[in-house]
Structures are given as structure tokens and as C-alpha cells.
Design a protein around this motif. Structure first.
Motif, PDB file in Angstrom:
ATOM      1  N   MET A  74       0.851  -1.191   0.000  1.00  0.00           N
ATOM      2  CA  MET A  74       0.000   0.000   0.000  1.00  0.00           C
ATOM      3  C   MET A  74       0.885   1.237   0.000  1.00  0.00           C
ATOM      4  N   THR A  75       0.332   2.322  -0.517  1.00  0.00           N
ATOM      5  CA  THR A  75       1.000   3.616  -0.435  1.00  0.00           C
ATOM      6  C   THR A  75       0.728   4.186   0.949  1.00  0.00           C
ATOM      7  N   LYS A  76       1.765   4.801   1.537  1.00  0.00           N
ATOM      8  CA  LYS A  76       1.630   5.428   2.853  1.00  0.00           C
ATOM      9  C   LYS A  76       2.105   6.877   2.754  1.00  0.00           C
ATOM     10  N   LEU A  77       1.432   7.747   3.446  1.00  0.00           N
ATOM     11  CA  LEU A  77       1.914   9.099   3.691  1.00  0.00           C
ATOM     12  C   LEU A  77       2.098   9.171   5.194  1.00  0.00           C
ATOM     13  N   VAL A  78       3.330   9.377   5.641  1.00  0.00           N
ATOM     14  CA  VAL A  78       3.624   9.365   7.076  1.00  0.00           C
ATOM     15  C   VAL A  78       4.208  10.703   7.494  1.00  0.00           C
ATOM     16  N   GLY A  79       3.974  11.056   8.743  1.00  0.00           N
ATOM     17  CA  GLY A  79       4.513  12.291   9.287  1.00  0.00           C
ATOM     18  C   GLY A  79       4.227  12.367  10.770  1.00  0.00           C
ATOM     19  N   ALA A  85      11.444  12.180  15.354  1.00  0.00           N
ATOM     20  CA  ALA A  85      11.764  10.763  15.139  1.00  0.00           C
ATOM     21  C   ALA A  85      12.890  10.658  14.123  1.00  0.00           C
ATOM     22  N   PHE A  86      13.418   9.463  14.009  1.00  0.00           N
ATOM     23  CA  PHE A  86      14.441   9.124  13.022  1.00  0.00           C
ATOM     24  C   PHE A  86      13.814   8.079  12.110  1.00  0.00           C
ATOM     25  N   GLY A  87      13.616   8.419  10.844  1.00  0.00           N
ATOM     26  CA  GLY A  87      12.960   7.513   9.906  1.00  0.00           C
ATOM     27  C   GLY A  87      13.955   6.671   9.133  1.00  0.00           C
ATOM     28  N   THR A 111       7.440  17.586   8.511  1.00  0.00           N
ATOM     29  CA  THR A 111       8.143  16.718   7.571  1.00  0.00           C
ATOM     30  C   THR A 111       7.285  15.478   7.342  1.00  0.00           C
ATOM     31  N   GLN A 112       7.122  15.106   6.087  1.00  0.00           N
ATOM     32  CA  GLN A 112       6.372  13.909   5.741  1.00  0.00           C
ATOM     33  C   GLN A 112       7.204  13.060   4.784  1.00  0.00           C
ATOM     34  N   VAL A 113       6.792  11.812   4.640  1.00  0.00           N
ATOM     35  CA  VAL A 113       7.416  10.933   3.660  1.00  0.00           C
ATOM     36  C   VAL A 113       6.298  10.191   2.931  1.00  0.00           C
ATOM     37  N   LEU A 114       6.336  10.238   1.601  1.00  0.00           N
ATOM     38  CA  LEU A 114       5.420   9.453   0.781  1.00  0.00           C
ATOM     39  C   LEU A 114       6.142   8.152   0.464  1.00  0.00           C
ATOM     40  N   VAL A 115       5.574   7.039   0.954  1.00  0.00           N
ATOM     41  CA  VAL A 115       6.224   5.727   0.878  1.00  0.00           C
ATOM     42  C   VAL A 115       5.468   4.852  -0.120  1.00  0.00           C
ATOM     43  N   PRO A 116       6.123   4.465  -1.229  1.00  0.00           N
ATOM     44  CA  PRO A 116       5.453   3.614  -2.218  1.00  0.00           C
ATOM     45  C   PRO A 116       5.215   2.198  -1.696  1.00  0.00           C
ATOM     46  N   PRO A 117       4.263   1.470  -2.292  1.00  0.00           N
ATOM     47  CA  PRO A 117       4.033   0.080  -1.902  1.00  0.00           C
ATOM     48  C   PRO A 117       5.327  -0.734  -2.020  1.00  0.00           C
ATOM     49  N   GLY A 118       5.594  -1.565  -1.020  1.00  0.00           N
ATOM     50  CA  GLY A 118       6.764  -2.432  -1.040  1.00  0.00           C
ATOM     51  C   GLY A 118       8.034  -1.800  -0.504  1.00  0.00           C
ATOM     52  N   VAL A 119       8.009  -0.504  -0.212  1.00  0.00           N
ATOM     53  CA  VAL A 119       9.152   0.143   0.437  1.00  0.00           C
ATOM     54  C   VAL A 119       8.894   0.071   1.941  1.00  0.00           C
ATOM     55  N   PHE A 137      -3.065   5.483   4.816  1.00  0.00           N
ATOM     56  CA  PHE A 137      -2.930   4.311   3.952  1.00  0.00           C
ATOM     57  C   PHE A 137      -3.938   4.391   2.816  1.00  0.00           C
ATOM     58  N   ASP A 138      -3.546   3.949   1.621  1.00  0.00           N
ATOM     59  CA  ASP A 138      -4.508   3.936   0.512  1.00  0.00           C
ATOM     60  C   ASP A 138      -5.342   2.660   0.491  1.00  0.00           C
ATOM     61  N   ALA A 139      -5.066   1.751   1.398  1.00  0.00           N
ATOM     62  CA  ALA A 139      -5.851   0.520   1.561  1.00  0.00           C
ATOM     63  C   ALA A 139      -5.930   0.223   3.055  1.00  0.00           C
ATOM     64  N   GLU A 140      -6.999  -0.438   3.458  1.00  0.00           N
ATOM     65  CA  GLU A 140      -7.098  -0.806   4.868  1.00  0.00           C
ATOM     66  C   GLU A 140      -6.134  -1.937   5.186  1.00  0.00           C
ATOM     67  N   TRP A 141      -5.461  -1.802   6.324  1.00  0.00           N
ATOM     68  CA  TRP A 141      -4.552  -2.850   6.763  1.00  0.00           C
ATOM     69  C   TRP A 141      -5.382  -4.035   7.234  1.00  0.00           C
TER      70      TRP A 141
END
Length: 187
Positions: A74-79, A85-87, A111-119, A137-141
Motif C-alpha cells: 500500500m501507499t503510505k503518507l507518514v509524518g 523521530a528518526f525515519g 516533515t512527511q514521507v510518501l512511501v510507495p508500496p513495497g518500500v 494508507f490507501d488501503a485498509e490494513w
């Protein structure tokens, strides 16, 4: 005081598709308003995002604790909503031009990070009082969903966690994360 506007910025990282984002912020005498997400803001900077977010989580994590490394499909946008924190991010996508590359960065509010699926995404809370970390999340876990987990303690990755980590302390790392496979061992 006139409002100070800091625009949203996007920076590519060494991992294909993993983007470091500084959110738009408007500050005046009362404080600051940050745009955690606005579709048109991402579109203006040519950043593709999901049509909609299906789940949003916020964790509180104690100082020194690590969560991850998790690379769901899934794609994630985290912040961060609070603290620092240390990402750490690892490209675990077979066939990716940056497969096996890992990136670390300091995270703070704005600060945010856009995380592609599989990363894989992971972090360590570094501020006194811990941190509040947001995940869109772009999909429900769901349990058993496709993806990979890699131990954040993998000696080959040698992630430079800024706070010493006792792998036997469940207040600092879950048994599941500590016992996840190393990257080259079938992650």
C-alpha cells in the motif's frame, strides 16, 4: 505580525518513488496551521497520490522505541503530529531500480514521507515524551496482507539508530520486529 507562509516542498530520495515532503505552513501570532494533506497541493508539485486514503492511524511511541521495518502493498503518507523521530526506509521491491537501497532521515512536525508500496517504513522516536506518528494508507490494513517485514536490527543494513536499542526490551522493540528476517534472508 503578518502571516508567514512557507510553501510545500518535495525532494526525491535515493529510493525511487520515496519522497521527502515539507508541508505548507502558515504562521501568525496565534501559532501555525500546517496542511498535512491537500490533493491540489500535491498535484501542483506533480506528486501522484491515491484518489483517497482508506485508513489513517496515529501512534504514540515512547522515546527510543522502534517500529518497523514494514513494507506492505500500500501507499503510505507518514509524518509527525508531535515530537521528533528518526525515519528509516528500505526498498524491498524486487525488480526496482533501487532495490536494496536504504535511506534514513530526521523527522519533525512538518516533515512527511510518501512511501510507495513495497518500500519498508520504520522509525525511532527521539524526542523527550516520545512522538505521535501519523500514517495515511490507501488501503485498509488487514492481517496477512501482502508485504514484507525486515528486522530493524539487520547488521547488513546497519541503520544508525540514534538511541541505543536493547533487542530484548519489549518497550523498545516488539518481538515480531526484532525477530523479522534480515533483508537478504527471505524478507
Amino acid at each position: 505580525m503578518a502571516a508567514q507562509i512557507n510553501p510545500m516542498t518535495v525532494e526525491a530520495t535515493a529510493i525511487d518513488g520515496l519522497l521527502a515532503i515539507t508541508t505548507k505552513a502558515v504562521t501568525d501570532e496565534r501559532g501555525t496551521v500546517r496542511e498535512f494533506f491537500r490533493t491540489s497541493g500535491f498535484a501542483e508539485l506533480d506528486v501522484a497520490v491515491p484518489d483517497r486514503w482508506s485508513q489513517i492511524n496515529m501512534t504514540w511511541t515512547r522515546r527510543g522505541a522502534v517500529r518497523g521495518l514494514h513494507g506492505e502493498s500500500m501507499t503510505k503518507l507518514v509524518g509527525l503530529a508531535w515530537g521528533s523521530a528518526f525515519g528509516a526506509y528500505l526498498d524491498a521491491r524486487p525488480g526496482s531500480s533501487t532495490y536494496g537501497v536504504h535511506v534514513t532521515m530526521r523527522l519533525e512536525v512538518g516533515t512527511q514521507v510518501l512511501v510507495p508500496p513495497g518500500v519498508c517504513n520504520g522509525f525511532q522516536a527521539t524526542s523527550e515524551g516520545g512522538c505521535q506518528y501519523l500514517y495515511c494508507f490507501d488501503a485498509e490494513w488487514v492481517p496477512g496482507m501482502p508485504g514484507v517485514s525486515v528486522t530493524p536490527l539487520d547488521p547488513q543494513l546497519a541503520i544508525p539508530w540514534p538511541i541505543d536499542l536493547d533487542p530484548a526490551d519489549p518497550a523498545l522493540i516488539s518481538a515480531k520486529d526484532a525477530q523479522a528476517p534480515a533483508f537478504g534472508a527471505g524478507a
